[in-house]
Design a protein around this motif. Sequence first.
Motif, PDB file in Angstrom:
ATOM      1  N   GLN A  84       2.810   1.095   4.703  1.00 56.23           N
ATOM      2  CA  GLN A  84       1.934   1.842   4.196  1.00 56.23           C
ATOM      3  C   GLN A  84       1.906   3.200   4.724  1.00 56.23           C
ATOM      4  OE1 GLN A  84       0.487   2.206   1.306  1.00 56.23           O
ATOM      5  NE2 GLN A  84      -0.465   0.185   0.850  1.00 56.23           N
ATOM      6  N   PRO A  85       2.014   4.553   4.098  1.00 50.85           N
ATOM      7  CA  PRO A  85       2.331   5.704   4.885  1.00 50.85           C
ATOM      8  C   PRO A  85       1.201   6.106   5.587  1.00 50.85           C
ATOM      9  CG  PRO A  85       1.841   6.222   2.451  1.00 50.85           C
ATOM     10  CD  PRO A  85       2.361   4.591   2.800  1.00 50.85           C
TER      11      PRO A  85
ATOM     12  N   PRO B 156      -8.899  -6.076  -7.314  1.00 48.69           N
ATOM     13  CA  PRO B 156      -9.590  -5.405  -6.386  1.00 48.69           C
ATOM     14  C   PRO B 156      -8.442  -5.135  -4.924  1.00 48.69           C
ATOM     15  CG  PRO B 156     -11.220  -6.973  -6.964  1.00 48.69           C
ATOM     16  CD  PRO B 156     -10.094  -7.285  -7.581  1.00 48.69           C
ATOM     17  N   LEU B 157      -7.906  -6.380  -4.867  1.00 44.14           N
ATOM     18  CA  LEU B 157      -6.748  -6.046  -3.783  1.00 44.14           C
ATOM     19  C   LEU B 157      -5.635  -4.968  -4.298  1.00 44.14           C
ATOM     20  CD1 LEU B 157      -6.216  -9.857  -2.653  1.00 44.14           C
ATOM     21  CD2 LEU B 157      -7.563  -7.765  -1.587  1.00 44.14           C
ATOM     22  N   ILE B 158      -5.308  -4.820  -5.459  1.00 49.36           N
ATOM     23  CA  ILE B 158      -4.319  -3.981  -5.837  1.00 49.36           C
ATOM     24  C   ILE B 158      -5.135  -2.730  -5.735  1.00 49.36           C
ATOM     25  CG2 ILE B 158      -2.886  -3.392  -7.936  1.00 49.36           C
ATOM     26  CD1 ILE B 158      -3.025  -6.027  -9.086  1.00 49.36           C
ATOM     27  N   ALA B 159      -6.075  -2.332  -6.099  1.00 54.19           N
ATOM     28  CA  ALA B 159      -6.973  -1.139  -6.022  1.00 54.19           C
ATOM     29  C   ALA B 159      -6.883  -0.630  -4.431  1.00 54.19           C
ATOM     30  CB  ALA B 159      -8.209  -1.245  -6.622  1.00 54.19           C
ATOM     31  N   ARG B 160      -6.992  -1.913  -3.631  1.00 52.90           N
ATOM     32  CA  ARG B 160      -7.260  -1.234  -2.316  1.00 52.90           C
ATOM     33  C   ARG B 160      -5.954  -0.750  -1.706  1.00 52.90           C
ATOM     34  NH1 ARG B 160      -8.485  -6.114   1.875  1.00 52.90           N
ATOM     35  NH2 ARG B 160      -6.301  -6.472   1.664  1.00 52.90           N
ATOM     36  N   GLU B 161      -4.771  -1.257  -2.016  1.00 53.25           N
ATOM     37  CA  GLU B 161      -3.357  -1.194  -1.690  1.00 53.25           C
ATOM     38  C   GLU B 161      -2.934   0.437  -2.329  1.00 53.25           C
ATOM     39  OE1 GLU B 161      -1.366  -2.627   0.199  1.00 53.25           O
ATOM     40  OE2 GLU B 161      -2.686  -4.098   0.535  1.00 53.25           O
ATOM     41  N   PHE B 162      -3.539   0.406  -3.420  1.00 55.62           N
ATOM     42  CA  PHE B 162      -3.306   1.765  -4.113  1.00 55.62           C
ATOM     43  C   PHE B 162      -4.054   2.948  -3.295  1.00 55.62           C
ATOM     44  CE2 PHE B 162      -1.019  -0.273  -7.511  1.00 55.62           C
ATOM     45  CZ  PHE B 162      -0.269   1.011  -8.255  1.00 55.62           C
TER      46      PHE B 162
END
Length: 263
Positions: free
Chosen positions: A48-49, A84-90
Amino acid sequence: MLYVGTSGFSYADWRGVFYPRSMKQNEFLSYYSQHFNCVELNFTYYRQPSAHSIEAMAAKVPDGFRFTVKAHRTMTHELPDDEPLIAREFEEFRQGISPMAQSGKLGCVLFQFPWSFRPSRRNYDYVLSLPDRLDYADVVVEFRNNAWARDEVYRYLRERGIGFCCVDEPDLRGLFPRVAVATSKLGYVRFHGRNAVKWFNHKEAWERYDYLYSRDELAEWIPKVRQIADTAEDTYVFFNNCHQGQAAINASQMRQLLLETES
């Protein structure tokens, strides 16, 4: 605007081919930006940047230079099952690239999906949700599986304003064909090489992309790139055959061919 560059820039084996042999790695980007007007950042797929490093990179290039940023693998290859995990990564990704967007040097975010990512209701819904998940950046998608090569797919992308990435890769069963399509205000083309022998049979990832295009092979794409550019506001052309500086060589050749064929 037409942008031509390479997929990544920080490669030690480019010394003596593109970079001067004695050049320090922290000088690569500034030097690169003197020769090309864009670069595709691929390290963001692996980690992740961070806003700090992205801000520093944006400061090293002139105005008018553009970065495109590859989505993190948790957003394409390793999608969590839990929303929620997808949203956290985004959200982590959004925060990391925000300085580049604020600088005006962010071209778009590229979502490159694996060959195993096939059309399904869930996958369609996810792809079409991307503009909402990343609302301050233009989105481009790349499919590897030819099951996505359908007019209805291009239509859905157009309706959502999602860009489509055209690819040049080996003529192998199941891989995406070489089409020239633009589905948003952005055109996008990636050259992966035509190393059919190593595409599915390699020990190291770089072997798949170990290929140097001939001038004739590049010339095949000139009318296609022109066709895409005629319908898009900005068009990006990237070379991902990065081993031993081959991407920089071919990007320079492509840029020259485009200049020679300007009307």
